[in-house]
Design a protein around this motif. Sequence first.
Motif, PDB file in Angstrom:
ATOM      1  N   ALA A 162      -8.653  43.300 -19.835  1.00  0.00           N
ATOM      2  CA  ALA A 162      -7.879  42.107 -20.190  1.00  0.00           C
ATOM      3  C   ALA A 162      -7.850  41.151 -19.007  1.00  0.00           C
ATOM      4  CB  ALA A 162      -6.460  42.499 -20.602  1.00  0.00           C
ATOM      5  N   PHE A 163      -7.884  39.848 -19.321  1.00  0.00           N
ATOM      6  CA  PHE A 163      -7.872  38.818 -18.276  1.00  0.00           C
ATOM      7  C   PHE A 163      -7.634  37.467 -18.928  1.00  0.00           C
ATOM      8  CE2 PHE A 163     -12.143  40.253 -19.410  1.00  0.00           C
ATOM      9  CZ  PHE A 163     -12.660  39.122 -20.022  1.00  0.00           C
ATOM     10  N   HIS A 164      -7.387  36.451 -18.102  1.00  0.00           N
ATOM     11  CA  HIS A 164      -7.350  35.071 -18.572  1.00  0.00           C
ATOM     12  C   HIS A 164      -8.782  34.528 -18.592  1.00  0.00           C
ATOM     13  CE1 HIS A 164      -3.063  34.773 -18.789  1.00  0.00           C
ATOM     14  NE2 HIS A 164      -2.881  35.028 -17.506  1.00  0.00           N
ATOM     15  N   PRO A 165      -9.057  33.533 -19.436  1.00  0.00           N
ATOM     16  CA  PRO A 165     -10.438  33.031 -19.560  1.00  0.00           C
ATOM     17  C   PRO A 165     -11.013  32.551 -18.232  1.00  0.00           C
ATOM     18  CG  PRO A 165      -9.081  32.182 -21.338  1.00  0.00           C
ATOM     19  CD  PRO A 165      -8.149  32.862 -20.381  1.00  0.00           C
ATOM     20  N   PHE A 166     -12.320  32.649 -18.140  1.00  0.00           N
ATOM     21  CA  PHE A 166     -13.039  32.205 -16.948  1.00  0.00           C
ATOM     22  C   PHE A 166     -12.935  30.689 -16.794  1.00  0.00           C
ATOM     23  CE2 PHE A 166     -17.062  30.439 -15.294  1.00  0.00           C
ATOM     24  CZ  PHE A 166     -17.045  30.980 -14.020  1.00  0.00           C
ATOM     25  N   VAL A 167     -12.696  30.231 -15.573  1.00  0.00           N
ATOM     26  CA  VAL A 167     -12.641  28.808 -15.234  1.00  0.00           C
ATOM     27  C   VAL A 167     -13.686  28.542 -14.166  1.00  0.00           C
ATOM     28  CG1 VAL A 167     -11.233  26.929 -14.317  1.00  0.00           C
ATOM     29  CG2 VAL A 167     -10.182  28.668 -15.777  1.00  0.00           C
TER      30      VAL A 167
END
Length: 848
Positions: A162-167
């Motif tokens: 799980a993670f926040h979207p790639f930026v």
Amino acid sequence: MFAICAYIPEIKLSISSRNEEIRRLFFLKMFFVILFILLQIINAEEDLQLVSTLHSEYLGKFSGYGSAVIIHFQVPDDTEFVSFKFSADQTAFSIFSCDLDEVVLYMKHGSIPLVNPSNAKVPKNVFNMTQSPLMHLQFLPDKQPHYFNLTSPRAGYYYAAAFHPFVEPQKEAITQAGLTSECGTFIDAKLYVKKYYIIDLETTNEIAVTVPLFSKENQTYKFYIPEEHSRLIISLKNVIFCQTCTNLTAQLVDNSGNPQDFPTIIVHRSTYTNDTIYYRVNVQPATWYFMQFYFGATNISIDDYGHLTFNVKTFTSMSQNLITSMYKNESAKTDWNMSSLYRSATFRSLRNDHLISYMPYKEYNLVKTGRSDSFEFNFDLHPNSDGKVPLSINLTSTDFTSLKFFLNEAIDVGGALEYIVGFAPRLLRKGSVIKKEREPEHHIVIVCIRNNIMETPTWPNNCTYGNISNTAPIILNKTLSNSTVTLPYPDSGWWYITLKLYCGICVPCKCSESCVKLYDECIKDCEITCEPDHCSNCTSTCEAEIKNNEECGSNCDCDGPCQRLNVTCNSSVLFDVSSYPCFGGSCDKNGRCVFAISQGILYSTCLCSNNYQGLDCSDDTYATSYAMLVLELCLLVISNLIFVPATYIAFKRKYYVEMIVYASAFLSSSFYHMCDAGENVISVCVVRLEVLQFSDFFSGLLAIWVTLIAMAYIPYPWSSISHISGSLILAFGTTLAKQSLAIFVIPVVAGIVIIAARWIYLHKKTGNCFPSKVYLKLYLPIALVISAAGLLMYALFQTRSNYKYLHSLWHISMGLGIMIILPNMETFLPKEEVRNNDELLNGGIPSV
């Protein structure tokens, strides 16, 4: 339940004119029906049991597996249904409200999900050979539940990343702590399971069972496929339907991760003729299987049930004695000793759906050899009697070879599995001279590797299992004598590497459809009627029958899609099966291999520098060029030269403490950015980065503090007390939270309060405006505007892409502001007579 209860009064009105006894019996029956329904609902809810609850760490934006949070569950054996429940929430660390940053979650069985959110280039020779489907969720941290529901799931470990979207790195903002929202997103996860109500069957070659089955009821039976058996025949007979039953559903379930979907047997009551129904499939040896039965009905009855009888028969597709004798005959042709030719091999055969009907193969069960470091181990052949480990295996074109090894759950799957194979050198001895011969140009070796299933290498470049065909990861030929396959985060369980040698000639198989159909019918009749101990002869018997058929003859003597020829060949290959952290124990030059622990799971990953991406940090899509790195380093270091004239001005104006502080700020900031700015490519670090960072922050804050004290015009010893106490407080605050807004605001506010109090006191004492009007109307406003502009750039507008420019302007604005605002007695003090009246200005205390 409420709908049923609400319906009862209506029924009561409709029968009010009938006999009281009939009415009482009717309601009693309705009561039992309702009670039965409620019990079914309660039992269904109780069957779904909560097994585990997890609370994750805070998520971060994806920049590699080091930034992902790994969650794992363990699904128990004999699970019929499993539900993974996920919900996300946020914790605020500042006074600002949180933005709902999207959460991305991937999950699979067996190992950490291999994903690529940044679309980075995949390293050469990297493959994803997993048999487990990849599940995906994207949701907001709003506490709403999200589910993965699986029927007949594989037992063992499931891993979620799980993670926040790639930026994109260049678009990522650099925020100042305390000025923007600071939030942490976490995941709450729960695992619910429903266990099979299982009836274990005895482990024998043939089993007969009578199944009593109520309407709309599941019945599950569990049985084991013996080690060498690869065929399963299930027969259903004597089906007696219940009165309200309309159909019977039977489903075979494989709990080994086999990608093959077994057909569902549906028997309709209206068309059933009491004939025996046969179900013939290939199965995985040494595996548990489940057989589920279900009676579909128009309604539920507590006293209505039927029954059926089913038989389970398992066997090997080819006699072990026949396989062994075939290899003995093969070795006799070449005058080679069988034990030396196929060391530690087990001789088996693989049953195909069509001709060729069986494929002999040699199976080597590899031995695991561990090392001291995590995820470092390798698999070798069994040692010879002298203790030496063979390095090569012999291949012939008449069969194929299988290498089998096992990866443990959790402890073996956090690295990268590497498989290397190549032709062994051909050494020819003539007298006292040993010459190296080249591998014949027409030799081709097709190599397959897969988890939980054994694929068959087939011409020209395929790996097949049942009706599934994939491109082979490795093909050795005259132009490629060795090759490598790397499998990051390999799945746990049994792995099979299969190799087959082709002599470079393929004449298409000419076996007609009628011959194939004739063979299939022969096999079917033989397998249904044979005794389990004699079923292994069906393959050879039917193949001989087809070959003796005038229409089919030798046309059906096929090896996959190719006609079997009299041309044979042999070769030897060297192989290496090893596991390493990351990629061979290292990463590309722009990354370093590290071990990460998340939720108790240890795994290795490459930590990339300079915005490099990818599993091995080899993708330079977002990397900063060398020229830009040089520019960044020069700007951030040279911009600190503004403190040199500030230091000189402090010396000229006799601010000696301030002079030392400004010089320290110049040196600290210069050395810090020399170490930090070059992305470890052209960086120069005289000491550890953490020490330089503390020195830079502390010196900058101290420069602001001593400048404010100088502006307050405080007499001795209060100026010294202010310097020392401020230094101690700033040192403590910088160590505690150097990037906090409070560590900047507190000394500035304290300095402004001291300045205001001191200036008001001197104004009342002297009766004149203090400081001078020139200072207040010219120097002070200009310095404040320059410093405020620099502060805004530093706090609000910095991103990864403009950091080198705006942060350099911050250095320049700070230096210019100090040079302008640092008091010059000629312009700072009011009238001449006040300047010379030290006793008046200092309150009777001589200034120093």
